[in-house]
Design an enzyme around this catalytic site. Structure first.
Site, PDB file in Angstrom:
ATOM      1  N   ASP A 220       0.829  -1.193   0.000  1.00 12.02           N
ATOM      2  CA  ASP A 220       0.000   0.000   0.000  1.00 12.02           C
ATOM      3  C   ASP A 220       0.873   1.256   0.000  1.00 12.02           C
ATOM      4  O   ASP A 220       1.883   1.332   0.706  1.00 12.02           O
ATOM      5  CB  ASP A 220      -0.887  -0.023   1.255  1.00 12.02           C
ATOM      6  CG  ASP A 220      -1.928   1.062   1.279  1.00 12.02           C
ATOM      7  OD1 ASP A 220      -2.713   1.147   0.321  1.00 12.02           O
ATOM      8  OD2 ASP A 220      -1.964   1.818   2.268  1.00 12.02           O
ATOM      9  N   GLU A 269      14.524 -15.031   0.520  1.00  9.77           N
ATOM     10  CA  GLU A 269      14.884 -16.120   1.423  1.00  9.77           C
ATOM     11  C   GLU A 269      14.034 -17.357   1.170  1.00  9.77           C
ATOM     12  O   GLU A 269      14.369 -18.448   1.631  1.00  9.77           O
ATOM     13  CB  GLU A 269      14.702 -15.683   2.875  1.00  9.77           C
ATOM     14  CG  GLU A 269      15.657 -14.578   3.332  1.00  9.77           C
ATOM     15  CD  GLU A 269      15.290 -14.051   4.720  1.00  9.77           C
ATOM     16  OE1 GLU A 269      14.306 -14.572   5.299  1.00  9.77           O
ATOM     17  OE2 GLU A 269      15.959 -13.129   5.202  1.00  9.77           O
TER      18      GLU A 269
END
Length: 562
Positions: A220, A269
Site C-alpha cells: 500500500d 529467502e
C-alpha cells in the site's frame, strides 16, 4: 539459505501473467452472519473462485482495526481481526486456496499504523523527544505557543495532515503539546521509515506471513514511506502535484528503494521467492520502473488504462508505453480497471464522454442521477475493455464483483456512509463506499446470500446481477469472465504482442506470438473485420454471440484463436 514453506510448486515466474482477483474481505462473504464478510466466508467460496479461473487472490486488509479507513488503519500487522476470523482461519483459507491451485497475495500497509497500535499508544504515553515517539513523526507546532501545525501538508482524506496531542507525560502533562503526521486519517499516524526498528519490524511481518504460506504482497502507498522531515519543513499544499525528480518532500524519494531492497532480500529467502507489487501513484516515467526492478519489489501497478477514456488511440498508446516500461524494469506489466478505491468501470464508462474526475464526484453527490448514465453502454464498454485487457501480456488484476457486471452503488443513504473522506471533506466528497457494497450471491436469498445484514446496504437491483442469475447463462458477464479466463490460460504465451493494423480512430488489432489475436471496436457503430482476418477463428465476443462473416459490433472485443 532458502526457506521451504507451504506454498504451491516452485514456479518463480507464476506472477508474470497471472489473473489476480482482489477480495475486499468485509464485502465478499459473511460466514458467521454478523454483517461483515470474513475469512471463513472466503474459504466457503473457494469453489466459485476456482471455477472463475483466477490464478491468485489479493486479500485486502484483514488485520485488527477500528475500521477508521476500511481496515487500512492497522492495529497489529501480524494478526487477524477477530470479527473476520483467526490465524487458524487464515491458515485454513491458504490451504484451501493452494489445494485449488490459487495463490494468496496479502495487502501490507507500511506507511502507517492505526492510532491503537501498541507503538503509537506508547508514543502518546511518553514525553516529547522520547525513543517511543521517534518511530513516528512528532514535531512541535509553529508559533510561540505551538498552536499552528508544523507545515501546510494536507491529508488525502481532506483537512490537514497534522493532529495535536494532549501530553500525558513530562512537565506539560495535560496540556496541548506536539503534533503527529498522518497523510491519511488522524487514526493513521505515519511511521518514521528512517528508524531502524520500523524497518526491522516490517521484515518480521513479511516473514510472519510468508512462513504461513503467503505467496506475495501488495504494498500500500509504496511511494510514500520515506519523507524529508528536515526543518523547516518544505511547503506542499497540493498532494496531487508530485515533484518528479526524487526531491518531493513526501513521495517517491530515492531512499524508498533502499527500504525495498531490504524487503527483496527477505522475500528471496523463500523458495520460490515471494512476489510483491507496489501501489505507487508515480507519473508515467522511468521513476516508476524503480519499484518494479528485480532488486526491489519486482512489479508495480500502472493505473493508466483505469484513468483513460474509452478511446482506441489512448488504449494503444498506453499499452505500448507500459510494455516498454515493463521491459525496461525486467518486470511484467500490470492492468487494472477497478479496485476498492475507484468508481467501478461500468459506471465510469456509462457517463458522458469527456467526464472529468470532478464530474464523477458530482455524479456521486447527486446519487447517480446527474449527469444521466447510459448503463447499457457502460457495461458494453466495460466488457469490451476487460476482454481487450485480458489478452495483453502481463498480470491482470480484477476486483470482486466486476465479473458480475456490478455498477457503482451511487445512491447509498448518507447515514450509511463510512468512508473517512466523506467526513473529512465535510460532505463534499462522497468517497469509496459505493464500490465496496457486499456482493450478491443468490437473487432470492436474504441479503442476496451474503450472510447477515450487510455493513453497507445492498440495492434492490443487485438481484439482477446475482451469481445465481448468471451462473451457466451464456452471454452473462459472469460466464464471459469464466470463458475468457479459461481461454487466457490455454492461449498464454511469451510477453509480447504485435499491432496488426495502423492506428485507426475506432479499431485496435493485436496478435500474441502464438497467433492469438484481439480486435476491439471502440466506436459506436459496427466496423468491418480487417482484410485477411478469418472470421471463423473467432472464439469469444464481449458482446452478442458471434456470427461468422459479420462486422465487429460497436464497443465490442473479439478473440481469435490460432
Amino acid at each position: 539459505m532458502s526457506i521451504e514453506t507451504p506454498a504451491l510448486h516452485p514456479d518463480a515466474n507464476w506472477w508474470r501473467q497471472a489473473a489476480v482477483y482482489q477480495i475486499y474481505p468485509r464485502s465478499f462473504a459473511d460466514a458467521n452472519r454478523d454483517g461483515l464478510g470474513d475469512l471463513p466466508g472466503v474459504t466457503s467460496r473457494m469453489g466459485y473462485l476456482s471455477e472463475l479461473g483466477i490464478d491468485a487472490i489479493w486479500l485486502s486488509p484483514f488485520y485488527p482495526s477500528a475500521l477508521a479507513d476500511g481496515g487500512y488503519d492497522v492495529d497489529d500487522h501480524r494478526n487477524v481481526d477477530p470479527r473476520l476470523g483467526s490465524l487458524a482461519d487464515f491458515d485454513a483459507m491458504v490451504a484451501s486456496a493452494h489445494a485449488a491451485d490459487i495463490r494468496i497475495i496479502v495487502d501490507i500497509v507500511p506507511n502507517h499504523s492505526s492510532n491503537r497500535h501498541v507503538w503509537f499508544q506508547e508514543a502518546l504515553a511518553s514525553a516529547p523527544g522520547s525513543a517511543a515517539r521517534a518511530r513516528y513523526h512528532f514535531l512541535d507546532g509553529l508559533g510561540d505557543d505551538g498552536a499552528r501545525p508544523p507545515s501546510d501538508w494536507p491529508s488525502h482524506f481532506g483537512g490537514g495532515a497534522w493532529t495535536r496531542v494532549v501530553e500525558q507525560a513530562g512537565p506539560n502533562a495535560g496540556k496541548p503539546g506536539q503534533w503527529y503526521l498522518h497523510l491519511f486519517a488522524p487514526e493513521q499516524p505515519d511511521f518514521n521509515w528512517d528508524h531502524p526498528e520500523v524497518r526491522a519490524d516490517f521484515h518480521t511481518t513479511l516473514r510472519f506471513w510468508a512462513d504461513r504460506g503467503v505467496d506475495g504482497f501488495r504494498v500500500d502507498v509504496a511511494h510514500a514511506l520515506v519523507k524529508d522531515m528536515s526543518l523547516p519543513l518544505r511547503s506542499k499544499p497540493a498532494l496531487a502535484v508530485l515533484v518528479d525528480d526524487g526531491t518531493d518532500p513526501l513521495f517517491d524519494r530515492d531512499a524508498v528503494h533502499e527500504v525495498f531492497a531490504g524487503w527483496r532480500a527477505v522475500l528471496n529467502e523463500y523458495n520460490p521467492p515471494r512476489t510483491a507489487v507496489a501501489e505507487a501513484w508515480v507519473p508515467f516515467t522511468d521513476r516508476r520502473l524503480k519499484y518494479a526492478q528485480p532488486t526491489g519489489l519486482g512489479q508495480a501497478f500502472n493505473f493508466d488504462l483505469l484513468q483513460a477514456p474509452f478511446v482506441a488511440a489512448e488504449f494503444r498508446a498506453i499499452v505500448q508505453k507500459c510494455l516498454a516500461e515493463a521491459a525496461g524494469s525486467g518486470a511484467s506489466s500490470t492492468w487494472v480497471f477497478s479496485n476498492h478505491d475507484v468508481i467501478r468501470h461500468p459506471s465510469r464508462y456509462a457517463l458522458p464522454d469527456g467526464s472529468t474526475e470532478d464530474d464523477l464526484e458530482a455524479w456521486l453527490l447527486a446519487d447517480g442521477e446527474a449527469p444521466a448514465a447510459d448503463l447499457a453502454r457502460g457495461l458494453r464498454r466495460a466488457r469490451a475493455a476487460t476482454l481487450f485487457m485480458l489478452g495483453l501480456p502481463g498480470s491482470a488484476y480484477l476486483y470482486q464483483g466486476e465479473e458480475l457486471g456490478l455498477f457503482e452503488v451511487a445512491d447509498l443513504p448518507q447515514a450509511s456512509l463510512q468512508d473517512p473522506t466523506w467526513f473529512r471533506t465535510k460532505h463534499k466528497v462522497k468517497g469509496r463506499d459505493g464500490c465496496r457494497v457486499p456482493l450478491p450471491w443468490d437473487a432470492t436469498a436474504e441479503n442476496f446470500g451474503f450472510g447477515g445484514t450487510p455493513w453497507l446496504p445492498q440495492p434492490a437491483w443487485f438481484a439482477d446481477n446475482a451469481v445465481t442469475v448468471q451462473d451457466g447463462v451464456a452471454g452473462s458477464t459472469l460466464e464471459l469472465y469464466r470463458v475468457a479466463l479459461r481461454w487466457r490460460r490455454k492461449l498464454q504465451c511469451d510477453e509480447s504482442l504485435a499491432w496488426l493494423s495502423a492506428p485507426r480512430d475506432t479499431l485496435t488489432h493485436y496478435r500474441r506470438p502464438n497467433g492469438w489475436e484481439v480486435l476491439t471496436n471502440f466506436g459506436d457503430a459496427p466496423t468491418p473485420l480487417p482484410a485477411g482476418v478469418d472470421s471463423a477463428t473467432v472464439v469469444l465476443s464481449s458482446g452478442a454471440p458471434w456470427a461468422a462473416g459479420a462486422c465487429i459490433p460497436a464497443e465490442t472485443t473479439l478473440w481469435l484463436a490460432p
